[in-house]
Scaffold this active site. Structure first.
Site, short mmCIF file in Angstrom:
data_model
loop_
_atom_site.label_atom_id
_atom_site.label_comp_id
_atom_site.label_asym_id
_atom_site.label_seq_id
_atom_site.Cartn_x
_atom_site.Cartn_y
_atom_site.Cartn_z
N HIS A 43 15.62 -22.00 14.53
CA HIS A 43 15.40 -22.01 15.98
C HIS A 43 14.84 -23.36 16.45
O HIS A 43 14.06 -23.99 15.74
CB HIS A 43 14.40 -20.89 16.32
N HIS A 47 7.65 -11.28 18.76
CA HIS A 47 8.45 -11.44 19.97
C HIS A 47 8.90 -10.14 20.62
O HIS A 47 9.94 -10.08 21.27
CB HIS A 47 9.68 -12.33 19.68
N LYS A 107 7.92 -14.03 12.90
CA LYS A 107 8.02 -13.96 14.36
C LYS A 107 8.05 -12.51 14.82
O LYS A 107 8.82 -11.69 14.32
CB LYS A 107 9.30 -14.69 14.78
N CYS A 133 16.89 -13.44 21.05
CA CYS A 133 15.73 -13.10 20.22
C CYS A 133 15.08 -11.74 20.47
O CYS A 133 15.10 -10.86 19.60
CB CYS A 133 14.67 -14.18 20.39
N ASP A 181 19.37 -13.28 13.91
CA ASP A 181 19.09 -12.54 15.14
C ASP A 181 20.12 -12.76 16.24
O ASP A 181 20.23 -11.98 17.18
CB ASP A 181 17.68 -12.86 15.67
N ASN A 182 20.89 -13.84 16.16
CA ASN A 182 21.96 -14.10 17.12
C ASN A 182 22.75 -15.29 16.61
O ASN A 182 22.41 -15.89 15.59
CB ASN A 182 21.43 -14.38 18.53
N LYS A 192 24.79 -18.02 21.43
CA LYS A 192 23.62 -17.20 21.73
C LYS A 192 23.59 -16.81 23.21
O LYS A 192 23.92 -17.62 24.08
CB LYS A 192 22.35 -17.98 21.37
N ARG A 219 15.26 -8.12 18.32
CA ARG A 219 14.13 -7.60 17.57
C ARG A 219 13.72 -6.20 18.03
O ARG A 219 13.26 -5.39 17.23
CB ARG A 219 12.95 -8.58 17.66
N ASP A 246 16.67 -17.13 12.44
CA ASP A 246 16.55 -17.22 13.90
C ASP A 246 17.50 -18.28 14.45
O ASP A 246 17.41 -19.46 14.08
CB ASP A 246 15.10 -17.58 14.25
N ASP A 247 18.43 -17.86 15.31
CA ASP A 247 19.40 -18.79 15.92
C ASP A 247 20.33 -19.43 14.89
O ASP A 247 20.80 -20.56 15.09
CB ASP A 247 18.70 -19.88 16.72
#
Length: 553
Positions: free
Chosen positions: A231, A139, A137, A80, A336-337, A383, A84, A42-43
């Site tokens: 993240h 989301h 996660k 995010c 994710d990014n 991001k 997803r 994540d991130d």
């Protein structure tokens, strides 16, 4: 000569178009379907792990890369929830209902939760006889009808929203308000004792427990391991932080150069590749000693968070081996990014900024674009932006004896391709209707021809598209058309020569701009994209920059 070239092209096209599942994947009736593990960071930036040029200690991910395959080009959706949505359904985010975020903006494409027409890979793979497991996660929907157990997962542990403190479930300070944290295990809300756990470890431990329990079923499994690391907020365990003391004292300018050099050496980027132009951040050498130490401490914690995630992946690999399932399991790893940019400002995350040192549960710090520029090496931006730094992810695929080791290919895959890949390998039928609802057709392509060496990049008949909060992009062949919301002007880049997006070629190639912008408009209409100005919320959700201040989420 032209006839010979035409003939060769026809042979290649036939080989790809007539691709069928290899015997290694198409399990015979006496065999067992392969297990599948999807791991998402994540991130995390493109260059943070060792196998993509980073200096952070990631031996388990690097092992998967050395024994497996890496893509030079794999794309996410820059932030995010839209990422997803595409990942879980195989649809573009607007088509799945999360064109903006997990908030309702009043239109079906922006309703803030997965619609019923977009099936999750939990629903499809469970229908194909798989145990479906999720730790981490979610989301993509806060309402209980949209929770993981209601959308195809047999087991779930994790958070419903976009993030959490790593040491407790207290609300997060965002934009002067409290962002609620809902921690669940199979529809039961949990209230753990504060500072009694570290969330990354809990995600790993629950996944291990799920695998141990699932082993009794005799069924193949699908595990979606959705870490929140690294993240915001920067939280890590002291023993992991200690590993990185002094590691980043050279500063962002020098480390960015070193990462780029390693990427060239690894073959991730071409030897003549151009690194993105330096952003408007201060030169490291112009900082005071105290400033350098503060900034270095942030990156030490960030690195420790990725390190701990990698340790968890090592536990998953050990569990697979103990269960004697390692030879029949496909593992995919992505982010994710890109890393989160933004400027140094207290307003983004409220006045309760740091009540403890960086890395502790009272800290709500992050790396800002100063270090994010290093994480996203060699690309531009961060991001939430559609330049390569925002949408580029590392991609590792590992499957012993099925995927050739230490392979690096162009790839040019996208999130929408993963669900078709999993259904392909699992021989799972994607239904035209589900529980009385007509389903959306899948728009991605199976990656198996690339994973098995039939071809080196995804063969698709139309471009890849992006839109989020007015940021837009189109990728077709070597060309990429991209526009920032603030500028609202198309830029054009030749990514074969300039993936750092340093030279805008729009003025020299007006016909290409017209063609790709027309493709974009057609896609926007059929996907449900609308002008961002018509739905823009009062408090925009996205990383903070000078022109567009949101709540920093």
């Amino acid at each position: 000569m032209k006839n010979r070239i035409s003939w060769m092209a026809s042979v290649i096209l036939f080989a790809v178009s007539s691709y069928t599942l290899p015997d290694a994947y198409a399990q015979k009736s006496k065999g067992q379907k392969p297990n599948i593990i999807l791991i998402m960071a994540d991130d995390m930036g493109y260059s943070d792990i060792g196998s993509y040029g980073g200096e952070i200690n990631t031996p388990n991910l690097d092992r998967l890369a050395t024994e497996g395959l890496r893509f030079k080009e794999f794309y996410n959706n820059s932030i995010c929830a839209p990422t997803r949505a595409s990942l879980i359904t195989g649809q573009y985010p607007h088509r799945a209902g999360l064109g903006y975020f997990d908030v309702d903006l009043g239109l079906p494409a922006y309703q803030g939760f997965l619609n019923k027409q977009s099936l999750t890979f939990g629903e499809v793979l469970r229908g194909a006889g798989y145990s479906t497991l999720l730790s981490g996660k979610w989301h993509v929907g806060k309402d209980s009808l949209s929770w993981p157990n209601q959308r195809g997962f047999d087991q779930f542990y994790g958070v419903l929203g976009g993030g959490a403190n790593y040491f407790n479930d207290y609300p997060m300070p965002l934009g002067g308000r409290d962002y609620p944290v809902v921690l669940l295990e199979n529809n039961k809300k949990l209230k753990p004792k504060p500072d009694s756990y570290y969330f990354t470890d809990e995600i790993t431990n629950h996944a291990v427990n799920f695998l141990d329990e699932q082993d009794k079923s005799g069924k193949p499994f699908f595990l979606y391991l959705a870490y929140t690391a690294p993240h915001w907020p920067l939280h890590a365990l002291p023993e992991d932080i200690a590993k990185y003391k002094g590691k980043f004292d050279q500063g962002w300018d020098e480390l960015r150069k070193q990462r780029h050099a390693r990427q060239i050496q690894l073959g991730i980027v071409p030897a003549d590749s151009k690194i993105a132009q330096r952003d408007d951040i201060p030169a490291w050498e112009n900082l005071t000693y105290d400033e350098q130490k503060l900034w270095a401490s942030r990156m030490e914690v960030y690195a420790a968070m990725i390190d701990r995630m990698d340790q968890g992946i090592g536990k998953i690999l050990s569990t697979l081996k103990a269960l004697k399932k390692d030879d029949n399991t496909l593992i995919i790893f992505i982010s994710d990014n890109g890393a989160e940019g933004g400027t140094y400002t207290l307003g983004a995350r409220g006045k309760r900024y740091n009540s403890g040192p960086v890395g502790t549960s009272g800290s709500f710090d992050y790396v800002y674009k100063n270090w994010a520029q290093v994480s996203n090496t060699p690309f531009r931006s961060y991001k939430n932006n559609m330049h390569e730094g925002g949408i580029s992810s590392p991609f590792i695929a590992w499957y012993p004896k099925k995927i050739k080791g230490n392979t690096i290919v162009k790839g040019t895959g996208h999130l929408i391709d993963l669900a078709p890949t999993f259904y392909d390998i699992a021989q799972a039928k994607y239904p035209s209707s589900f529980q009385g609802t007509t389903t959306h057709n899948l728009v991605g392509k199976s990656l198996l021809p690339v994973l098995t060496g039939v071809t080196t990049e995804v063969n698709r008949s139309e471009p890849i598209f992006w839109e989020r909060a007015g940021n837009r992009a189109v990728r077709k062949g070597k060309w990429k058309l991209v526009s920032d919301y603030e500028k609202n002007k198309w830029e054009l880049y030749d990514l074969e020569k300039d993936r750092g997006e340093t030279t805008d070629l729009a003025d020299q190639n007006p016909q290409v701009v017209r063609e790709l912008s027309f493709d974009y408009q057609q896609w926007a209409v059929r996907t449900g994209v609308v002008d961002y100005e018509t739905i823009k919320p009062k408090d925009a959700i996205g990383p903070v920059n000078e022109k567009k201040k949101g709540d920093g989420k």
